[in-house]
Design a protein around this motif. Sequence first.
Motif, PDB file in Angstrom:
ATOM      1  N   MET A   1       0.850  -1.188   0.000  1.00 10.32           N
ATOM      2  CA  MET A   1       0.000   0.000   0.000  1.00 10.32           C
ATOM      3  C   MET A   1       0.888   1.242   0.000  1.00 10.32           C
ATOM      4  O   MET A   1       1.704   1.421   0.906  1.00 10.32           O
ATOM      5  CB  MET A   1      -0.911  -0.003   1.246  1.00 10.32           C
ATOM      6  CG  MET A   1      -1.799   1.235   1.368  1.00 10.32           C
ATOM      7  SD  MET A   1      -2.773   1.212   2.894  1.00 10.32           S
ATOM      8  CE  MET A   1      -3.858  -0.180   2.575  1.00 10.32           C
ATOM      9  N   LEU A   2       0.747   2.076  -1.040  1.00  6.73           N
ATOM     10  CA  LEU A   2       1.568   3.276  -1.134  1.00  6.73           C
ATOM     11  C   LEU A   2       0.875   4.417  -0.393  1.00  6.73           C
ATOM     12  O   LEU A   2      -0.259   4.782  -0.714  1.00  6.73           O
ATOM     13  CB  LEU A   2       1.792   3.658  -2.594  1.00  6.73           C
ATOM     14  CG  LEU A   2       2.876   4.696  -2.854  1.00  6.73           C
ATOM     15  CD1 LEU A   2       4.243   4.192  -2.377  1.00  6.73           C
ATOM     16  CD2 LEU A   2       2.929   5.040  -4.340  1.00  6.73           C
ATOM     17  N   LEU A   3       1.574   4.976   0.598  1.00 11.17           N
ATOM     18  CA  LEU A   3       1.011   6.011   1.451  1.00 11.17           C
ATOM     19  C   LEU A   3       1.907   7.243   1.433  1.00 11.17           C
ATOM     20  O   LEU A   3       3.121   7.130   1.278  1.00 11.17           O
ATOM     21  CB  LEU A   3       0.875   5.494   2.893  1.00 11.17           C
ATOM     22  CG  LEU A   3       0.032   4.229   3.068  1.00 11.17           C
ATOM     23  CD1 LEU A   3       0.262   3.617   4.437  1.00 11.17           C
ATOM     24  CD2 LEU A   3      -1.455   4.551   2.870  1.00 11.17           C
ATOM     25  N   TYR A   4       1.306   8.403   1.636  1.00 13.98           N
ATOM     26  CA  TYR A   4       2.052   9.663   1.680  1.00 13.98           C
ATOM     27  C   TYR A   4       2.062  10.188   3.108  1.00 13.98           C
ATOM     28  O   TYR A   4       1.016  10.210   3.774  1.00 13.98           O
ATOM     29  CB  TYR A   4       1.425  10.678   0.728  1.00 13.98           C
ATOM     30  CG  TYR A   4       1.544  10.266  -0.719  1.00 13.98           C
ATOM     31  CD1 TYR A   4       2.701  10.529  -1.442  1.00 13.98           C
ATOM     32  CD2 TYR A   4       0.509   9.573  -1.345  1.00 13.98           C
ATOM     33  CE1 TYR A   4       2.827  10.126  -2.766  1.00 13.98           C
ATOM     34  CE2 TYR A   4       0.616   9.172  -2.668  1.00 13.98           C
ATOM     35  CZ  TYR A   4       1.782   9.449  -3.373  1.00 13.98           C
ATOM     36  OH  TYR A   4       1.902   9.042  -4.669  1.00 13.98           O
ATOM     37  N   ALA A   5       3.241  10.621   3.544  1.00 12.57           N
ATOM     38  CA  ALA A   5       3.407  10.927   4.966  1.00 12.57           C
ATOM     39  C   ALA A   5       4.282  12.153   5.195  1.00 12.57           C
ATOM     40  O   ALA A   5       5.131  12.503   4.374  1.00 12.57           O
ATOM     41  CB  ALA A   5       4.027   9.721   5.675  1.00 12.57           C
ATOM     42  N   ASP A   6       4.066  12.783   6.342  1.00 14.02           N
ATOM     43  CA  ASP A   6       4.992  13.773   6.903  1.00 14.02           C
ATOM     44  C   ASP A   6       5.116  13.423   8.372  1.00 14.02           C
ATOM     45  O   ASP A   6       4.151  13.544   9.131  1.00 14.02           O
ATOM     46  CB  ASP A   6       4.483  15.198   6.712  1.00 14.02           C
ATOM     47  CG  ASP A   6       5.564  16.236   7.039  1.00 14.02           C
ATOM     48  OD1 ASP A   6       6.571  15.865   7.659  1.00 14.02           O
ATOM     49  OD2 ASP A   6       5.382  17.414   6.675  1.00 14.02           O
ATOM     50  N   LEU A   7       6.288  12.991   8.771  1.00 15.33           N
ATOM     51  CA  LEU A   7       6.477  12.359  10.075  1.00 15.33           C
ATOM     52  C   LEU A   7       7.339  13.178  11.025  1.00 15.33           C
ATOM     53  O   LEU A   7       7.901  12.643  11.973  1.00 15.33           O
ATOM     54  CB  LEU A   7       7.072  10.961   9.861  1.00 15.33           C
ATOM     55  CG  LEU A   7       6.152  10.059   9.029  1.00 15.33           C
ATOM     56  CD1 LEU A   7       6.938   8.973   8.330  1.00 15.33           C
ATOM     57  CD2 LEU A   7       5.062   9.471   9.905  1.00 15.33           C
ATOM     58  N   HIS A   8       7.412  14.480  10.768  1.00 13.80           N
ATOM     59  CA  HIS A   8       8.190  15.371  11.650  1.00 13.80           C
ATOM     60  C   HIS A   8       7.567  16.760  11.570  1.00 13.80           C
ATOM     61  O   HIS A   8       7.969  17.594  10.757  1.00 13.80           O
ATOM     62  CB  HIS A   8       9.651  15.383  11.211  1.00 13.80           C
ATOM     63  CG  HIS A   8      10.579  16.104  12.138  1.00 13.80           C
ATOM     64  ND1 HIS A   8      11.954  16.010  12.037  1.00 13.80           N
ATOM     65  CD2 HIS A   8      10.350  16.949  13.172  1.00 13.80           C
ATOM     66  CE1 HIS A   8      12.520  16.745  12.967  1.00 13.80           C
ATOM     67  NE2 HIS A   8      11.564  17.339  13.667  1.00 13.80           N
ATOM     68  N   ILE A   9       6.560  16.986  12.413  1.00 12.91           N
ATOM     69  CA  ILE A   9       5.806  18.237  12.431  1.00 12.91           C
ATOM     70  C   ILE A   9       5.761  18.758  13.867  1.00 12.91           C
ATOM     71  O   ILE A   9       5.543  17.988  14.805  1.00 12.91           O
ATOM     72  CB  ILE A   9       4.366  18.032  11.903  1.00 12.91           C
ATOM     73  CG1 ILE A   9       4.382  17.500  10.458  1.00 12.91           C
ATOM     74  CG2 ILE A   9       3.554  19.316  11.989  1.00 12.91           C
ATOM     75  CD1 ILE A   9       3.009  17.084   9.948  1.00 12.91           C
ATOM     76  N   HIS A  10       5.942  20.061  14.027  1.00 12.71           N
ATOM     77  CA  HIS A  10       5.885  20.682  15.360  1.00 12.71           C
ATOM     78  C   HIS A  10       4.591  21.475  15.518  1.00 12.71           C
ATOM     79  O   HIS A  10       4.195  22.220  14.617  1.00 12.71           O
ATOM     80  CB  HIS A  10       7.079  21.613  15.562  1.00 12.71           C
ATOM     81  CG  HIS A  10       8.375  20.885  15.677  1.00 12.71           C
ATOM     82  ND1 HIS A  10       8.849  20.384  16.866  1.00 12.71           N
ATOM     83  CD2 HIS A  10       9.294  20.534  14.738  1.00 12.71           C
ATOM     84  CE1 HIS A  10      10.007  19.780  16.663  1.00 12.71           C
ATOM     85  NE2 HIS A  10      10.292  19.849  15.379  1.00 12.71           N
ATOM     86  N   SER A  11       3.966  21.319  16.670  1.00 11.96           N
ATOM     87  CA  SER A  11       2.792  22.132  16.980  1.00 11.96           C
ATOM     88  C   SER A  11       3.228  23.394  17.726  1.00 11.96           C
ATOM     89  O   SER A  11       4.424  23.612  17.981  1.00 11.96           O
ATOM     90  CB  SER A  11       1.795  21.331  17.833  1.00 11.96           C
ATOM     91  OG  SER A  11       2.182  21.330  19.201  1.00 11.96           O
ATOM     92  N   CYS A  12       2.262  24.194  18.110  1.00 10.82           N
ATOM     93  CA  CYS A  12       2.547  25.427  18.844  1.00 10.82           C
ATOM     94  C   CYS A  12       3.029  25.154  20.262  1.00 10.82           C
ATOM     95  O   CYS A  12       3.387  26.088  20.984  1.00 10.82           O
ATOM     96  CB  CYS A  12       1.318  26.326  18.869  1.00 10.82           C
ATOM     97  SG  CYS A  12      -0.157  25.539  19.553  1.00 10.82           S
ATOM     98  N   LEU A  13       3.070  23.895  20.677  1.00 12.37           N
ATOM     99  CA  LEU A  13       3.657  23.554  21.971  1.00 12.37           C
ATOM    100  C   LEU A  13       5.172  23.646  21.920  1.00 12.37           C
ATOM    101  O   LEU A  13       5.813  23.974  22.927  1.00 12.37           O
ATOM    102  CB  LEU A  13       3.200  22.149  22.390  1.00 12.37           C
ATOM    103  CG  LEU A  13       3.729  21.596  23.706  1.00 12.37           C
ATOM    104  CD1 LEU A  13       3.506  22.562  24.867  1.00 12.37           C
ATOM    105  CD2 LEU A  13       3.072  20.247  24.007  1.00 12.37           C
TER     106      LEU A  13
END
Length: 234
Positions: A1-13
């Motif tokens: 299954m080919l999936l698209y990801a972003d695995l390094h995101i920062h929130s406002c915390l």
Amino acid sequence: MLLYADLHIHSCLSPCGDELMTPNNIVNMAMLKGLDIISVTDHNTCANLPAVFCAARRAGITVIPGMELETAEEVHTLAYFPSLEAAMKFSDAAYSFLPPIENNPRFFGEQTVLDENDEPVRTEPRLLLSPLSLSLEEGFELVRQFGGVAVPAHIDRPSHGIIPILGFINPHLNVRCVEVSPLGMANGFSQYDPRMRVLSSSDAHDLGAILERQQELDLPECSAEAFLAYISGK
């Protein structure tokens, strides 16, 4: 299954994260960009993950519970977990190694914990950008104790990358996957060790920086378990 990801995101915390990086804004931007999987990896805490999970359930996006921890060597490492519960327990354990240095919002930025409606719950008083009083090996071991997998972050970058700081990746860490910045990928840095699996996420601190459909993952299913198996080299 080919999936698209972003695995390094920062929130406002994360004090370096834009105030618009709220759980719902992050999830909605990921949905607009056509992503299947995201991970919000704030500095040394997972406190905004419950709100992210609520937003993601409504949007139909899979969230990998994560954190970006900084060890005593000032090396950044991404830690991914099989469940929200495991991540929150790890977050509590990691917090005990965070020095009691007070955050200065005027200098570093606010550190805001939000609820599922993006309403402020509290402000984190300790500076989350401080290195934990854990060595790299101790940090990796702590991640494993909570069922997680550690991935050295942006190993090509001179700031907080394991290669520029230490010069090598200790084989005793049993690393099977590393993160290389998009610029490093463009410059061929991903070929430094062909035995490693490579992630290349945004390290987004604002909404516009969240990846488009660039990072592809070939997984048997869209789940945290499948992703952890992948970054474990299985």
